[in-house]
Design a protein around this motif. Structure first.
Motif, short mmCIF file in Angstrom:
data_model
loop_
_atom_site.label_atom_id
_atom_site.label_comp_id
_atom_site.label_asym_id
_atom_site.label_seq_id
_atom_site.Cartn_x
_atom_site.Cartn_y
_atom_site.Cartn_z
N ALA A 75 -36.55 63.72 0.58
CA ALA A 75 -35.16 63.69 0.16
C ALA A 75 -34.57 62.29 0.24
N GLY A 76 -35.33 61.35 0.80
CA GLY A 76 -34.87 59.98 0.91
C GLY A 76 -33.83 59.77 1.99
N LEU A 77 -33.85 60.63 3.00
CA LEU A 77 -32.89 60.51 4.10
C LEU A 77 -33.54 59.86 5.31
N SER A 78 -32.77 59.05 5.99
CA SER A 78 -33.23 58.49 7.26
C SER A 78 -32.91 59.48 8.37
N GLN A 79 -33.49 59.26 9.53
CA GLN A 79 -33.16 60.10 10.68
C GLN A 79 -31.68 59.96 11.02
N VAL A 80 -31.13 58.77 10.87
CA VAL A 80 -29.72 58.53 11.17
C VAL A 80 -28.84 59.36 10.23
N GLU A 81 -29.18 59.38 8.95
CA GLU A 81 -28.39 60.15 7.98
C GLU A 81 -28.48 61.65 8.26
N LEU A 82 -29.68 62.11 8.58
CA LEU A 82 -29.84 63.53 8.89
C LEU A 82 -29.07 63.89 10.15
N ALA A 83 -29.16 63.03 11.15
CA ALA A 83 -28.44 63.27 12.40
C ALA A 83 -26.94 63.34 12.16
N ALA A 84 -26.42 62.45 11.34
CA ALA A 84 -24.99 62.46 11.05
C ALA A 84 -24.58 63.76 10.35
N ALA A 85 -25.41 64.22 9.43
CA ALA A 85 -25.11 65.47 8.72
C ALA A 85 -25.10 66.66 9.67
N LEU A 86 -25.93 66.60 10.70
CA LEU A 86 -26.04 67.71 11.66
C LEU A 86 -25.15 67.53 12.88
N LYS A 87 -24.50 66.37 12.97
CA LYS A 87 -23.65 66.04 14.13
C LYS A 87 -24.45 66.05 15.43
N VAL A 88 -25.63 65.44 15.37
CA VAL A 88 -26.48 65.24 16.54
C VAL A 88 -26.87 63.76 16.56
N THR A 89 -27.60 63.35 17.57
CA THR A 89 -28.03 61.95 17.63
C THR A 89 -29.32 61.74 16.85
N GLN A 90 -29.55 60.49 16.50
CA GLN A 90 -30.82 60.14 15.84
C GLN A 90 -31.97 60.41 16.79
N THR A 91 -31.75 60.21 18.07
CA THR A 91 -32.78 60.47 19.07
C THR A 91 -33.19 61.94 19.05
N ALA A 92 -32.23 62.85 18.88
CA ALA A 92 -32.54 64.28 18.81
C ALA A 92 -33.44 64.56 17.61
N VAL A 93 -33.08 64.03 16.46
CA VAL A 93 -33.89 64.24 15.25
C VAL A 93 -35.29 63.67 15.46
N SER A 94 -35.38 62.49 16.03
CA SER A 94 -36.67 61.87 16.29
C SER A 94 -37.54 62.75 17.18
N ARG A 95 -36.95 63.28 18.23
CA ARG A 95 -37.70 64.15 19.14
C ARG A 95 -38.13 65.44 18.47
N TRP A 96 -37.27 66.01 17.62
CA TRP A 96 -37.65 67.23 16.88
C TRP A 96 -38.83 66.93 15.98
N GLU A 97 -38.79 65.79 15.28
CA GLU A 97 -39.85 65.45 14.33
C GLU A 97 -41.16 65.09 15.02
N ARG A 98 -41.11 64.64 16.24
CA ARG A 98 -42.33 64.35 16.99
C ARG A 98 -42.83 65.58 17.75
N GLY A 99 -42.07 66.65 17.72
CA GLY A 99 -42.46 67.87 18.41
C GLY A 99 -42.20 67.84 19.91
N GLU A 100 -41.42 66.86 20.37
CA GLU A 100 -41.11 66.75 21.79
C GLU A 100 -40.04 67.75 22.22
N ARG A 101 -39.17 68.08 21.30
CA ARG A 101 -38.08 69.02 21.55
C ARG A 101 -37.95 69.95 20.35
N VAL A 102 -37.29 71.06 20.57
CA VAL A 102 -37.01 72.02 19.50
C VAL A 102 -35.50 72.21 19.44
N PRO A 103 -34.92 72.13 18.26
CA PRO A 103 -33.48 72.35 18.18
C PRO A 103 -33.14 73.79 18.59
#
Length: 80
Positions: free
Chosen positions: A29-57
């Motif tokens: 979709a051409g979105l950065s983690q920062v853009e996705l995080a902003a859309a979800l009202k979470v931090t970029q760190t949260a998105v990064s952890r979800w994408e690495r499988g370290e955390r689950v939303p």
């Protein structure tokens, strides 16, 4: 009253639980983690952890994430 498509809901939950697929949808979709995080009202760190499988939303974030990924996937057709 809105009907729930159980098959679609199950797919969305699997996508959220599959970090690599979720990342592929975001990138297609051409979105950065920062853009996705902003859309979800979470931090970029949260998105990064979800994408690495370290955390689950969880809770509302999980629902919003699944819906957004579903919408992006419908537009960009990455995950099946």
């Amino acid at each position: 009253m809105r009907t729930i498509n159980v098959e679609r809901l199950a797919w969305m939950r699997r996508l959220v639980a599959t970090p690599g697929a979720a990342k592929a949808v975001r990138e297609a979709a051409g979105l950065s983690q920062v853009e996705l995080a902003a859309a979800l009202k979470v931090t970029q760190t949260a998105v990064s952890r979800w994408e690495r499988g370290e955390r689950v939303p969880r809770g509302q974030a999980a629902q919003d994430y699944a819906r957004l990924l579903d919408r992006l996937n419908r537009t960009h057709g990455v995950a099946s």
